[in-house]
Motif scaffolding. Structure first.
Motif, short mmCIF file in Angstrom:
data_model
loop_
_atom_site.label_atom_id
_atom_site.label_comp_id
_atom_site.label_asym_id
_atom_site.label_seq_id
_atom_site.Cartn_x
_atom_site.Cartn_y
_atom_site.Cartn_z
N ASN A 102 43.43 40.34 52.78
CA ASN A 102 43.35 40.18 54.23
C ASN A 102 44.58 40.90 54.77
N SER A 103 44.38 41.88 55.63
CA SER A 103 45.49 42.71 56.12
C SER A 103 46.52 41.92 56.94
N ASP A 104 46.20 40.69 57.32
CA ASP A 104 47.16 39.86 58.04
C ASP A 104 48.29 39.34 57.14
N TYR A 105 48.13 39.47 55.82
CA TYR A 105 49.10 38.93 54.87
C TYR A 105 49.67 40.05 54.00
N PRO A 106 50.98 40.22 54.01
CA PRO A 106 51.60 41.25 53.17
C PRO A 106 51.61 40.83 51.69
N PRO A 107 51.74 41.79 50.79
CA PRO A 107 51.84 41.45 49.37
C PRO A 107 53.14 40.69 49.09
N LEU A 108 53.10 39.86 48.07
CA LEU A 108 54.27 39.10 47.64
C LEU A 108 54.82 39.76 46.38
N VAL A 109 56.00 40.36 46.50
CA VAL A 109 56.64 41.00 45.35
C VAL A 109 57.32 39.92 44.52
N ILE A 110 57.04 39.90 43.22
CA ILE A 110 57.62 38.92 42.31
C ILE A 110 58.97 39.46 41.82
N THR A 111 60.01 38.65 42.00
CA THR A 111 61.35 39.04 41.57
C THR A 111 61.82 38.12 40.45
N ASP A 112 62.92 38.51 39.82
CA ASP A 112 63.50 37.70 38.74
C ASP A 112 64.01 36.36 39.24
N LEU A 113 64.26 36.24 40.53
CA LEU A 113 64.77 34.99 41.10
C LEU A 113 63.66 33.97 41.35
N MET A 114 62.42 34.37 41.21
CA MET A 114 61.29 33.48 41.47
C MET A 114 60.82 32.80 40.20
N ASP A 115 60.36 31.57 40.35
CA ASP A 115 59.68 30.87 39.26
C ASP A 115 58.22 31.28 39.36
N PHE A 116 57.73 32.07 38.41
CA PHE A 116 56.40 32.68 38.49
C PHE A 116 55.65 32.50 37.19
N GLU A 117 54.38 32.10 37.31
CA GLU A 117 53.51 31.96 36.14
C GLU A 117 52.06 32.16 36.59
N VAL A 118 51.29 32.87 35.78
CA VAL A 118 49.85 33.00 36.03
C VAL A 118 49.15 31.90 35.25
N TRP A 119 48.37 31.07 35.96
CA TRP A 119 47.66 29.96 35.32
C TRP A 119 46.32 30.39 34.75
N GLY A 120 45.69 31.39 35.32
CA GLY A 120 44.39 31.81 34.84
C GLY A 120 43.76 32.88 35.71
N VAL A 121 42.65 33.41 35.22
CA VAL A 121 41.91 34.47 35.91
C VAL A 121 40.67 33.84 36.54
N VAL A 122 40.44 34.17 37.80
CA VAL A 122 39.25 33.66 38.51
C VAL A 122 38.04 34.46 38.01
N THR A 123 37.02 33.73 37.57
CA THR A 123 35.82 34.39 37.04
C THR A 123 34.63 34.30 37.99
N ASN A 124 34.57 33.24 38.80
CA ASN A 124 33.45 33.05 39.72
C ASN A 124 33.91 32.30 40.96
N VAL A 125 33.18 32.53 42.03
CA VAL A 125 33.42 31.84 43.30
C VAL A 125 32.14 31.10 43.68
N ILE A 126 32.27 29.84 44.06
CA ILE A 126 31.12 29.07 44.51
C ILE A 126 31.34 28.74 45.99
N HIS A 127 30.44 29.23 46.83
CA HIS A 127 30.54 28.88 48.25
C HIS A 127 29.16 28.86 48.90
N PRO A 128 29.03 28.04 49.93
CA PRO A 128 27.74 27.98 50.62
C PRO A 128 27.54 29.22 51.49
N LEU A 129 26.30 29.51 51.76
CA LEU A 129 25.98 30.63 52.66
C LEU A 129 25.99 30.17 54.10
#
Length: 144
Positions: free
Chosen positions: A117-144
């Motif tokens: 969404n162009s309203d939100y800038p990217p978040l650059v990850i720095t060494d000062l941040m506590d950062f971890e990837v928990w998992g990869v999104v494989t599917n999205v479930i949403h109503p039409l």
């Protein structure tokens, strides 16, 4: 920081089996045809959507930073922790204790989390941040 914060996390039930009819015929928007002629079998969505049950969890989305990827507020994401997070994948990440859904970008020795969404800038990850990837999104479930 405006983003898609993920307040709810769910584990899939490994004991649930709920099979529904699966029809092999194309769906016509015109004259109906007898559907029973095309019954292929039963489909259990757990088997179709969850490849690694022990490594899978669900989260519910809030916010609108990923609408360009088809992820909306209220959607449920299926997340697989066994998949390797790679450049371009949509991931669930923890940044300084906050769960986020973003597109992982890795360029020139830098990691950042990009919104769809162009309203939100990217978040650059720095060494000062506590950062971890928990998992990869494989599917999205949403109503039409």
């Amino acid at each position: 920081m405006p983003s898609n914060v993920l307040p709810e996390i769910y584990r899939p039930s490994r004991r649930t089996v709920y099979e529904l009819p699966l029809y092999a015929c194309p769906v016509s928007a015109g004259f109906p045809s007898p559907a029973e002629d095309y019954l292929e079998g039963k489909l259990d969505l757990n088997q179709y959507l969850i490849k690694h049950p022990a490594a899978t969890f669900f989260v519910r989305v809030t916010g609108d930073s990923m609408i360009g990827a088809g992820i909306h507020a209220g959607d449920i994401l299926i997340v697989d922790r066994s998949l390797e997070p790679r450049d371009g994948k949509v991931v669930i990440a923890v940044v300084n204790g906050e769960l986020l859904v973003k597109r992982l970008r890795m360029e020139k020795q830098k990691i950042y989390l990009a919104s769809e969404n162009s309203d939100y800038p990217p978040l650059v990850i720095t060494d000062l941040m506590d950062f971890e990837v928990w998992g990869v999104v494989t599917n999205v479930i949403h109503p039409l």
